[in-house]
Every structure is written in structure tokens, then in C-alpha cells.
Write an enzyme that holds these catalytic residues in place. Structure first.
Site, PDB file in Angstrom:
ATOM      1  N   GLU A  57       1.121  -6.340  22.572  1.00 12.89           N
ATOM      2  CA  GLU A  57       2.635  -5.820  22.467  1.00 12.89           C
ATOM      3  C   GLU A  57       3.613  -6.692  22.320  1.00 12.89           C
ATOM      4  O   GLU A  57       3.750  -8.115  22.848  1.00 12.89           O
ATOM      5  CB  GLU A  57       2.910  -6.104  24.750  1.00 12.89           C
ATOM      6  CG  GLU A  57       3.860  -5.377  25.074  1.00 12.89           C
ATOM      7  CD  GLU A  57       3.683  -5.014  26.725  1.00 12.89           C
ATOM      8  OE1 GLU A  57       2.875  -5.308  27.339  1.00 12.89           O
ATOM      9  OE2 GLU A  57       4.726  -4.784  26.888  1.00 12.89           O
ATOM     10  N   ARG A  77     -12.046 -12.574  28.775  1.00  7.67           N
ATOM     11  CA  ARG A  77     -11.292 -13.113  28.126  1.00  7.67           C
ATOM     12  C   ARG A  77     -10.960 -14.920  27.827  1.00  7.67           C
ATOM     13  O   ARG A  77     -11.969 -15.508  28.216  1.00  7.67           O
ATOM     14  CB  ARG A  77      -9.314 -13.020  28.444  1.00  7.67           C
ATOM     15  CG  ARG A  77      -8.896 -13.582  29.861  1.00  7.67           C
ATOM     16  CD  ARG A  77      -8.086 -13.798  30.244  1.00  7.67           C
ATOM     17  NE  ARG A  77      -7.428 -11.871  30.485  1.00  7.67           N
ATOM     18  CZ  ARG A  77      -6.035 -11.495  29.478  1.00  7.67           C
ATOM     19  NH1 ARG A  77      -5.038 -12.685  28.865  1.00  7.67           N
ATOM     20  NH2 ARG A  77      -5.762 -10.728  29.146  1.00  7.67           N
ATOM     21  N   LYS A  90       1.860 -14.437  29.150  1.00  8.48           N
ATOM     22  CA  LYS A  90       2.835 -14.542  28.586  1.00  8.48           C
ATOM     23  C   LYS A  90       4.256 -14.980  29.780  1.00  8.48           C
ATOM     24  O   LYS A  90       4.707 -15.699  29.131  1.00  8.48           O
ATOM     25  CB  LYS A  90       3.064 -13.534  27.700  1.00  8.48           C
ATOM     26  CG  LYS A  90       2.114 -13.416  26.371  1.00  8.48           C
ATOM     27  CD  LYS A  90       2.748 -12.533  25.543  1.00  8.48           C
ATOM     28  CE  LYS A  90       1.733 -10.646  26.259  1.00  8.48           C
ATOM     29  NZ  LYS A  90       1.764 -10.082  24.663  1.00  8.48           N
TER      30      LYS A  90
HETATM   31  P1  ATP Z   1      -0.498  -9.945  29.340  1.00  7.42           P
HETATM   32  O1  ATP Z   1       0.098 -11.553  29.228  1.00  7.42           O
HETATM   33  O2  ATP Z   1       0.966  -9.725  29.384  1.00  7.42           O
HETATM   34  O3  ATP Z   1      -1.168  -9.731  30.181  1.00  7.42           O
HETATM   35  P2  ATP Z   1      -1.996  -9.467  27.065  1.00  7.42           P
HETATM   36  O4  ATP Z   1      -2.213 -11.076  26.842  1.00  7.42           O
HETATM   37  O5  ATP Z   1      -2.448  -9.198  27.230  1.00  7.42           O
HETATM   38  O6  ATP Z   1      -0.525  -9.672  27.758  1.00  7.42           O
HETATM   39  P3  ATP Z   1      -1.525  -8.506  24.667  1.00  7.42           P
HETATM   40  O7  ATP Z   1       0.042  -8.820  23.360  1.00  7.42           O
HETATM   41  O8  ATP Z   1      -1.477  -7.237  25.657  1.00  7.42           O
HETATM   42  O9  ATP Z   1      -1.095  -9.543  25.652  1.00  7.42           O
HETATM   43  O10 ATP Z   1      -2.561  -9.047  23.390  1.00  7.42           O
HETATM   44  C1  ATP Z   1      -2.941  -8.131  22.807  1.00  7.42           C
HETATM   45  C2  ATP Z   1      -4.969  -8.727  22.775  1.00  7.42           C
HETATM   46  O11 ATP Z   1      -5.259  -9.911  22.495  1.00  7.42           O
HETATM   47  C3  ATP Z   1      -5.234  -7.439  23.040  1.00  7.42           C
HETATM   48  O12 ATP Z   1      -6.652  -7.021  23.028  1.00  7.42           O
HETATM   49  C4  ATP Z   1      -6.140  -8.978  24.710  1.00  7.42           C
HETATM   50  O13 ATP Z   1      -6.898  -8.255  24.901  1.00  7.42           O
HETATM   51  C5  ATP Z   1      -5.944 -10.034  23.474  1.00  7.42           C
HETATM   52  N1  ATP Z   1      -5.783 -10.883  24.395  1.00  7.42           N
HETATM   53  C6  ATP Z   1      -4.551 -11.585  24.979  1.00  7.42           C
HETATM   54  N2  ATP Z   1      -5.360 -12.723  26.171  1.00  7.42           N
HETATM   55  C7  ATP Z   1      -6.310 -13.278  25.439  1.00  7.42           C
HETATM   56  C8  ATP Z   1      -7.442 -14.088  25.489  1.00  7.42           C
HETATM   57  N3  ATP Z   1      -6.695 -15.286  26.606  1.00  7.42           N
HETATM   58  N4  ATP Z   1      -8.640 -14.150  25.386  1.00  7.42           N
HETATM   59  C9  ATP Z   1      -8.967 -12.733  24.347  1.00  7.42           C
HETATM   60  N5  ATP Z   1      -8.499 -11.931  23.982  1.00  7.42           N
HETATM   61  C10 ATP Z   1      -6.652 -11.802  24.691  1.00  7.42           C
HETATM   62 MG    MG Z   2      -1.854  -6.615  27.197  1.00  2.49          MG
END
Ligand code: ATP
Ligand code: MG
Length: 559
Positions: free
Chosen positions: A37, A262, A272
Site C-alpha cells: 500500500e 510476518r 508504518k
Molecule cells: P501496515 O503497517 O499499515 O499494517 P503492511 O505492513 O501490511 O501495513 P503493506 O504495504 O500492506 O504494509 O504490505 C505489503 C506486503 O508486505 C503485504 O503482503 C504484507 O503482508 C507484507 N508485509 C508487511 N510487513 C511485513 C512483515 N513484517 N513481514 C513480512 N511481510 C510483511
Molecule cells: Mg497491509
């Protein structure tokens, strides 16, 4: 990196994919996507997901798309889109032109919403947001059906079209799926598909004033792109029935959602929202502050894409949430730079040494290896003269028993040069601080010459005082003092765990060759650690970031 040489067993996602390949599912295609995003900069957690998605595509001769999940106009920005693309390329991956946006599918998603209305599976609801969430119930108590749930199809269609046409203010109506208000899965209790937001979107401008929810957009975007394996993090496991419901009810191509744990790192925050708070509140210098876990921060700090990919591989793919020790990330960059970084000598906290029996005005060029781990790197010349700087910490006037470095009456070797003996200590008459150490050298002991075999207990790094140049060195420590920065006292937030000493800026004395460095050059400062040239470097003043300190060395100096 050779740790990966041993035949790796399959992770559980690879097992699923190989099973699909065996049974001929998806005509043997493997197609993944990375769906950020654009509401912030990418961090090390995203790097894990990037390496996984692009890595699987590569391993199975498939494809990986880059798809921006840009369904929320209020938090998204083109600055983030650009930084995300730069970071993915820097990590070493490419989407080969398959750069997509959920907003490209707004019309298709809208058409499918009309379809759901027409088959009686969606309705326009006039309840306020608070009422909707109140009536959803709790996991143990069923929700309450909306009074608008049984609106006739024609009325729903008319209202939904007028929502799209901009006839209603924000928050006055939503479109909801008609599923089951008593479902044990809260996500199935008539979830919202569309809300009214009169806001400019960074790609679609003012074309739309209704925007799809993430859950409604995500699976259908996967389907449009004919993604075979839609990999996401564990918190979406409970969304999976809804993901499946949309695809089955609309009746379109059905990718498989697979969840993994994650990445969480000790001493690190990855939300974020919290990263944005640190940036906007100026707790750090920007998204690329070298103390942040953002990819731009890690890059500026001196991390390499190779080290991050190695780290992602080491972390593996887990089914349960866990916390990875940040030391593993530090290990990864140390391993990489050990093989690649040229060595140099820098005194971070200089103390002057005068070699009283060495001729004034004389300079010798000492031969030093560039990188002992890389025989092809050759040698470098280091000027040696009567006055030198050593690390202040390598001298003690009144040392404890286990101290083998420089002290009155003791001998040490100056790396690549001579053995010196400490004869005298000079102090500032006012502060009594040691300002100079007077030594004599053994002319027969020069490294590489006949008398060089003589053993002493310590070898120190040094810099010729006449030749050295000043450099700014930024010594970073962990940004948070707690292993889990979210563990806070009542009434406080994660910022109360910020480490007040996470940045120390000092001026060191460096080898004269350091006046030609440019970012992102990286070096091992012998005995101290790995350092990377910062973009703040100017012709007058090189600026170095400490990437990571040394683990194993010929006598570690702590700083
Ligand atoms: P937020 O912090 O707003 O919850 P997000 O970390 O989910 O956002 P996105 O931009 O939606 O951020 O993430 C993009 C992709 O990266 C998604 O598929 C998400 O699952 C993956 N992702 C985000 N954070 C992690 C993490 N800590 N470990 C593994 N994958 C991640
Ligand atoms: Mg997300």
C-alpha cells in the site's frame, strides 16, 4: 554465501506449490505478486515478503507482479510509489513492466459490486459507521441485522449508482455484502465493500468518490492478474473465508491465499504508522535515517542488498508468529562486508604517540593488505612517520592485569609497521589528561623484515599524524532500549522506549586515501567495524556511518 550451499528442504509454501505443479493445477503456472500500500516506505519486513514472492517466481520459472494496493486516497502518495519501486530494484528484483494498481481495476470492481447487488448478495446500508461496528456483535455474540438489509435489488442498485454519482456525503451510506450476521467469523458479518470518500486520488483524480475496501479489492485484483498463489501474512488468515466468498460468489478465477508469519525483529518497530510518527515528529532525520528498519535507512546505513537477501533466506518461512534476533541481521551484513570491504585504519578517539628515536621529517610507506579475505584485492601503502595517532582506548597508564595494549614499559606492534615501547606519558598541566605518549621503536622489527618475528601480545591500528585527514563518524546504536519497543508503562507509548544515545557523532583521524571516498563506498576500519560513506559527504569532509561493529578481530575496541 556458502551457508546456503547445503541442499535446502522445502518450506511449506514451496511444498504447496510443488504439489500444485505435480497435479497440474493452474496449468503449471506460478504467478505471485508483491502488493504494497503506497502509504509509507518499505521496511525489512516488506523485504522478507519481496524476497519470498519474487524468489518463488524465480525458483519456479514463474512471474511476480508489483501491485500497488491504492484503495485509500487519504493516506497514499506518489512519493511512496516512487520510493517503493526504487527499493525493490535496489534489493535486486524486477517486475518486468508488470506494474499494476488496484485503482486500475476500480471500474471492474464496481461492475462486480453491481453484479453482487443484482444477485441479492449486496445492499446499501444507511447506518453510521459506529452503529455498524456496534451491531457487528462480538466473537461470542452474534451481530444484529441492519434494517436496510432487505432493501429490494432495484433500490440498492439505484442508491449505489447515486453513491457513485456523488449525490451523498461522506459516511452517509456504504455498500455491504449480505453474508451472515451470525457467522462465528466476524469478517463474514456483512462486511463493508464500498464507502463514500470525496477525496482526490493520486491516480484516478476525482473520477471516483466511492472507494472499495481492502478486502473487497485484494482478492479480485489477484484474480484479474491471474495470480496463482496469493501470499500474505498471518493476520489475514481470518479474512480467507471472505477472500474465497467474493471470488466464488462473483464466480471468477480463484487464486489460493496462503499465509505466513510476518517478520518481527527485536529492538525494532515495523508498523508504518509508528515509523511515520517518528519521521513526522522528527525523532529521526527522515525515512532514510540509518537507525530505521526502512530499506532506505538500511541502505544509507551501509547494508547491501546481498546481506538483506541472505537474511531473508536465513529467517525462513514460518507458520507461527515469532521474533527474530536483530543480531541475525547484523551477522548478515558482517558476513558480506567481511568478504568485500577494503580495510583501512582510522582512530576514532585519537591519542598522539611520538616515536622519539624515529627521524623527524622521515616518511616510510608501509605495505598493508587491502582485504585479507580477497587475495585479488592486492595491497595499499600507508604512510608512517614520527608522530602518530592511536586509539585512546588502546592506552592505559595504570592498567589492570589483563590489559596487553600500550602502557608504560610495555611493547606493542603497530600493524604493518614496527614494535614500539612506551617510555613516557605527557599530561595537560591543567586537566591532567594524557595528551601524548612518548615511545621508542625497534628499527629491526618492521613487518615483513628479518626482525619482524618477534612476538608481542597486542597489535594496534594507527595513523600518521602528519598525513591523516579528519572524518566525521556517526556511531549508531539501537533506536530502542527495549527488546520489544511496544512494551511500555501505563500511559506511555513506544516513543518512551527510544534510546537517547542512539546516535553519537565524533571526528576521527583517517588514512589520507579516505579523501576520495564517495557513497556508497564501504570499508572495514581495522579492529573497529564496518563503515559506509554517507551521502552528506563533501569534498572537505568525508562522513561515515558505522554499519556494524566487528565481532571477531585481533583485539576489539569498544565504542
Ligand atoms: P501496515 O503497517 O499499515 O499494517 P503492511 O505492513 O501490511 O501495513 P503493506 O504495504 O500492506 O504494509 O504490505 C505489503 C506486503 O508486505 C503485504 O503482503 C504484507 O503482508 C507484507 N508485509 C508487511 N510487513 C511485513 C512483515 N513484517 N513481514 C513480512 N511481510 C510483511
Ligand atoms: Mg497491509
Amino acid at each position: 554465501m556458502n551457508e546456503t550451499d547445503k541442499p535446502a528442504s522445502l518450506n511449506f509454501i514451496e511444498e504447496i506449490i510443488e504439489e500444485h505443479l505435480k497435479t497440474g493445477k493452474n496449468d503449471g503456472r506460478v504467478h505471485t505478486r508483491f502488493p504494497p500500500e503506497p502509504n509509507g516506505y518499505l521496511h525489512i519486513g516488506h523485504a522478507k515478503s519481496i524476497c519470498l514472492n519474487f524468489g518463488l517466481a524465480k525458483k519456479y520459472n514463474g512471474l511476480c507482479n508489483l501491485r500497488f494496493d491504492d484503495t485509500n486516497p487519504s493516506t497514499e502518495d506518489i512519493e511512496y510509489v516512487d520510493s517503493i519501486k526504487e527499493d525493490i530494484h535496489w534489493l535486486g528484483f524486477d517486475w518486468a513492466g508488470r506494474e499494476y494498481y488496484a485503482s486500475d481495476y476500480f471500474q471492474q470492481l464496481y461492475d462486480w459490486a453491481e453484479k453482487l447487488i443484482m444477485i441479492g448478495k449486496a445492499y446499501v446500508c444507511d447506518l453510521a459507521a459506529e452503529e455498524i461496528s456496534e451491531q457487528r456483535g462480538t466473537p461470542t455474540r452474534p451481530g444484529k441485522e441492519s434494517p436496510y438489509r432487505n432493501r429490494p435489488v432495484e433500490e440498492n442498485l439505484d442508491l449505489f449508482r447515486r453513491m457513485k454519482a456523488g449525490e451523498f456525503p461522506d459516511g452517509s451510506k456504504v455498500l455491504r455484502a449480505k453474508i451472515d450476521m451470525a457467522s462465528p467469523n466476524m469478517h463474514m458479518r456483512d462486511p463493508i465493500l464500498y464507502r463514500i470518500i470525496h477525496e482526490h486520488h493520486h491516480r484516478t483524480g476525482d473520477n471516483w468518490c466511492i472507494y472499495p475496501m481492502y478486502d473487497y479489492a485484494h482478492g479480485q485484483s489477484d484474480s484479474i492478474e491471474r495470480i496463482t498463489h496469493s501470499i500474505c501474512t498471518l493476520e489475514f488468515e481470518v479474512h480467507r473465508p471472505l477472500y474465497n466468498w467474493f471470488l466464488d460468489t462473483i464466480d471468477i478465477y480463484h487464486p489460493q491465499q496462503i499465509e505466513f508469519a510476518r517478520l518481527n525483529l527485536s529492538y525494532t518497530i515495523m508498523s508504518k504508522r509508528k515509523l511515520l510518527e517518528l519521521v513526522e515528529g522528527k525523532y529521526v532525520s527522515g525515512w532514510d535515517d540509518p537507525r530505521l528498519p526502512t530499506l532506505s535507512g538500511l541502505r544509507r546505513r551501509g547494508y547491501t542488498p546481498e546481506a538483506i537477501r541472505f537474511f531473508a533466506e536465513k529467517v525462513g518461512v514460518a507458520k507461527r508468529d515469532n521474533v527474530i534476533d536483530v543480531a541475525l541481521l547484523e551477522f548478515s551484513i558482517r558476513e558480506d562486508l567481511n568478504k568485500r570491504a577494503p580495510r583501512t585504519m582510522v582512530a576514532l578517539n585519537p591519542l598522539k604517540v611520538v616515536i622519539t628515536n624515529y627521524p623527524e621529517g622521515k616518511t616510510e610507506e608501509m605495505e598493508a593488505v587491502v582485504n585479507p579475505e580477497d587475495p585479488s584485492s592486492g595491497t595499499r601503502k600507508v604512510p608512517f612517520s614520527r608522530e602518530l595517532f592511536i586509539e585512546r582506548e588502546d592506552f592505559m597508564e595504570d592498567p589492570p592485569k589483563q590489559f596487553f595494549r600500550l602502557f608504560p614499559g610495555n611493547e606493542v606492534r603497530l600493524k604493518y609497521a614496527y614494535i614500539i615501547k612506551c617510555d613516557k606519558v605527557i599530561r595537560d598541566t591543567g586537566t591532567a589528561e594524557v595528551t601524548e605518549v612518548h615511545c621508542t621503536y625497534d628499527p629491526e622489527s618492521r613487518s615483513g623484515m628479518s626482525g619482524s618475528n618477534r612476538k608481542v601480545k597486542s597489535t594496534l591500528h594507527w595513523i600518521s599524524a602528519r598525513h591523516c585527514i579528519p572524518v566525521e563518524v556517526r556511531l549508531f546504536d539501537r533506536l530502542f532500549i527495549k527488546e520489544n519497543p511496544d512494551e511500555v508503562e501505563e500511559g506511555k507509548d513506544f516513543k518512551s522506549n527510544l534510546n537517547p544515545d542512539s546516535l553519537k557523532v565524533i571526528t576521527g583521524c583517517a588514512d589520507p586515501a579516505m579523501d576520495e571516498v564517495k557513497p556508497p563506498d564501504k570499508f572495514q576500519f581495522e579492529r573497529l567495524g564496518y563503515f559506509s560513506v554517507d551521502p552528506d559527504t563533501t569534498a572537505e569532509k568525508p562522513v561515515f556511518n558505522r554499519v556494524v561493529s566487528l565481532k571477531d578481530s585481533y583485539g576489539k575496541v569498544k565504542n
